[in-house]
Motif scaffolding. Structure first.
Motif, PDB file in Angstrom:
ATOM      1  N   UNK A 163       0.855  -1.173   0.000  1.00 50.64           N
ATOM      2  CA  UNK A 163       0.000   0.000   0.000  1.00 50.64           C
ATOM      3  C   UNK A 163       0.896   1.228   0.000  1.00 50.64           C
ATOM      4  N   UNK A 164       0.385   2.335  -0.526  1.00 52.40           N
ATOM      5  CA  UNK A 164       1.173   3.580  -0.469  1.00 52.40           C
ATOM      6  C   UNK A 164       1.100   4.180   0.924  1.00 52.40           C
ATOM      7  N   UNK A 165       0.157   3.696   1.736  1.00 51.43           N
ATOM      8  CA  UNK A 165      -0.119   4.328   3.021  1.00 51.43           C
ATOM      9  C   UNK A 165      -1.084   5.491   2.861  1.00 51.43           C
ATOM     10  N   UNK A 166      -1.358   5.838   1.605  1.00 56.24           N
ATOM     11  CA  UNK A 166      -2.285   6.928   1.319  1.00 56.24           C
ATOM     12  C   UNK A 166      -3.513   6.314   0.634  1.00 56.24           C
ATOM     13  N   UNK A 167      -3.625   6.446  -0.684  1.00 50.47           N
ATOM     14  CA  UNK A 167      -4.859   5.992  -1.343  1.00 50.47           C
ATOM     15  C   UNK A 167      -4.679   4.769  -2.218  1.00 50.47           C
ATOM     16  N   UNK A 168      -3.492   4.577  -2.764  1.00 47.97           N
ATOM     17  CA  UNK A 168      -3.306   3.533  -3.760  1.00 47.97           C
ATOM     18  C   UNK A 168      -2.300   2.475  -3.338  1.00 47.97           C
ATOM     19  N   UNK A 169      -1.723   1.824  -4.354  1.00 50.68           N
ATOM     20  CA  UNK A 169      -0.694   0.813  -4.100  1.00 50.68           C
ATOM     21  C   UNK A 169       0.468   1.022  -5.066  1.00 50.68           C
ATOM     22  N   UNK A 170       1.599   0.405  -4.728  1.00 55.67           N
ATOM     23  CA  UNK A 170       2.795   0.422  -5.578  1.00 55.67           C
ATOM     24  C   UNK A 170       3.185  -1.016  -5.875  1.00 55.67           C
ATOM     25  N   UNK A 252      -8.160  -8.532   0.909  1.00 54.78           N
ATOM     26  CA  UNK A 252      -8.702  -8.232   2.238  1.00 54.78           C
ATOM     27  C   UNK A 252      -8.041  -7.021   2.894  1.00 54.78           C
ATOM     28  N   UNK A 253      -7.170  -6.323   2.148  1.00 53.96           N
ATOM     29  CA  UNK A 253      -6.445  -5.180   2.723  1.00 53.96           C
ATOM     30  C   UNK A 253      -7.287  -3.912   2.659  1.00 53.96           C
ATOM     31  N   UNK A 254      -7.206  -3.109   3.711  1.00 54.08           N
ATOM     32  CA  UNK A 254      -7.756  -1.749   3.697  1.00 54.08           C
ATOM     33  C   UNK A 254      -6.574  -0.783   3.788  1.00 54.08           C
ATOM     34  N   UNK A 255      -6.631   0.347   3.088  1.00 53.46           N
ATOM     35  CA  UNK A 255      -5.448   1.207   3.017  1.00 53.46           C
ATOM     36  C   UNK A 255      -4.964   1.730   4.369  1.00 53.46           C
ATOM     37  N   UNK A 256      -5.881   1.980   5.312  1.00 52.25           N
ATOM     38  CA  UNK A 256      -5.449   2.536   6.599  1.00 52.25           C
ATOM     39  C   UNK A 256      -5.173   1.500   7.673  1.00 52.25           C
ATOM     40  N   UNK A 257      -5.099   0.225   7.287  1.00 52.24           N
ATOM     41  CA  UNK A 257      -4.932  -0.858   8.276  1.00 52.24           C
ATOM     42  C   UNK A 257      -3.703  -0.684   9.154  1.00 52.24           C
ATOM     43  N   UNK A 258      -2.589  -0.382   8.509  1.00 46.92           N
ATOM     44  CA  UNK A 258      -1.328  -0.333   9.245  1.00 46.92           C
ATOM     45  C   UNK A 258      -0.972   1.128   9.501  1.00 46.92           C
ATOM     46  N   UNK A 259      -0.881   1.470  10.777  1.00 49.46           N
ATOM     47  CA  UNK A 259      -0.485   2.823  11.186  1.00 49.46           C
ATOM     48  C   UNK A 259       0.691   2.688  12.143  1.00 49.46           C
ATOM     49  N   UNK A 260       1.260   3.822  12.545  1.00 46.36           N
ATOM     50  CA  UNK A 260       2.370   3.717  13.496  1.00 46.36           C
ATOM     51  C   UNK A 260       1.922   3.012  14.775  1.00 46.36           C
ATOM     52  N   UNK A 261       0.626   3.064  15.093  1.00 45.91           N
ATOM     53  CA  UNK A 261       0.152   2.378  16.307  1.00 45.91           C
ATOM     54  C   UNK A 261      -0.078   0.893  16.097  1.00 45.91           C
TER      55      UNK A 261
END
Ligand code: ATP
Ligand code: MN
Ligand code: MN
Length: 294
Positions: A163-170, A252-261
């Motif tokens: 994920x880009x961590x924003x809206x898309x993927x790389x 099954x991935x959502x873009x905001x799944x992984x955060x610093x927390x």
């Protein structure tokens, strides 16, 4: 104000808000970067770094030139900036203490090109940057990534997705033995082939108005452009992180799944990005030739 020192680097105001609307403290950024140093530094080492920094009360800003007052142990490389019409000195983030020093300056995003300084003519990878249309569900990006995966497979290549961590993927394809112009051509050809697999879903149109609600397959980030590193946080509320994804898990991935927390629980102890990336591959000549016609 809570201060600290790690690896000889002074860290200040760790309990202060990181920036406007980000919902995390400066300490949470520092802790994420420190905990991820062992998997971030290998991606950054030797590569001219651009960081996106924040400051409370200010707009985020992209920084290429090393800030004044950098310690003498911070390595830099002179790079001609076509945008600034002058030489800038970009940081080479080769170790944990440089990463911590950048963290203390509220450097949140870490962007690097697919070459090592001094070896600009030897690209280490190509990338397709998949950008969803305005307001679209992330599911369309997942479908478009599958098209890219098929186009890669048809060309005898393999890639890894994050994920880009924003809206898309790389989608990243490690390569070797290919000149920059040919790497760029191969990237264009891959994007065109992927879009042709489902022209209603994906497009290579640079002009936004020509995309008509389709996912944009951006082939221009290979070469001297940059892409955000895996595990880098993004300047968005909660600091979502650019996260490696196994192809099988992508639906099954959502873009905001992984955060610093959530990163400590989601990323585990290893280096999933290094594990997912295939070995550097040679690029098929027909793909390069096709790309030079685009
Ligand atoms: P998103 O998922 O929102 O598209 P992204 O990181 O892919 O996030 P893009 O705008 O698609 O954002 O850009 C792709 C990459 O190109 C970025 O990760 C970044 O490294 C680089 N990039 C984009 N815009 C700039 C810029 N103004 N200055 C420097 N690098 C940039
Ligand atoms: Mn883009
Ligand atoms: Mn993008």
């Amino acid at each position: 104000m809570v201060d600290d020192e790690r690896d000889g680097v002074r860290l200040t105001s760790l309990d202060a808000p990181l920036g406007d609307g980000l919902e995390v403290t400066k300490g949470e950024l520092v802790d994420h970067l420190d905990a991820n140093a062992f998997r971030l530094v290998p991606q950054l080492a030797g590569r001219p770094l651009s960081v996106k920094r924040v400051r409370p009360g200010q707009e985020p800003f992209m920084q290429r030139n090393v800030p004044k007052g950098a310690p003498d142990w911070v390595r830099t490389v002179p790079v001609w900036s076509y945008g600034a019409h002058r030489e800038v000195h970009q940081v080479l983030c080769d170790d944990r203490r440089t990463l911590l020093w950048l963290a203390n300056q509220r450097a949140v995003e870490f962007h690097v090109p697919f070459f090592v300084a001094g070896a600009e003519a030897e690209p280490t990878g190509i990338v397709l940057d998949l950008d969803p249309p305005e307001g679209a569900d992330f599911g369309v990006v997942v479908q478009a990534a599958e098209l890219v995966r098929r186009a890669l497979g048809d060309a005898g290549l393999a890639g890894a997705v994050k994920t880009s961590g924003s809206k898309g993927v790389h989608v990243v394809v490690p390569v070797r033995g290919v000149p920059p112009e040919d790497a760029a051509a191969a990237t264009r050809a891959l994007a065109a082939r992927a879009a042709a697999l489902d022209p209603e879903l994906a497009t290579t149109a640079y002009i936004r108005e020509d995309r008509h609600g389709r996912v944009f397959l951006d082939s221009t980030r290979s070469g001297s452009s940059t892409i955000v590193a895996a595990y880098s946080p993004r300047i968005r509320p909660g600091l979502p992180v650019s996260a490696p994804v196994a192809w099988a898990d992508l639906p099954s991935v959502r873009p905001g799944d992984v955060t610093v927390r959530t990163a400590p629980g989601r990323l585990g102890d290893g280096d999933p990005w290094a594990a997912l990336l295939p070995d550097p591959q040679e690029v098929p000549a027909d793909l390069v030739a096709e790309g030079h016609t685009i």
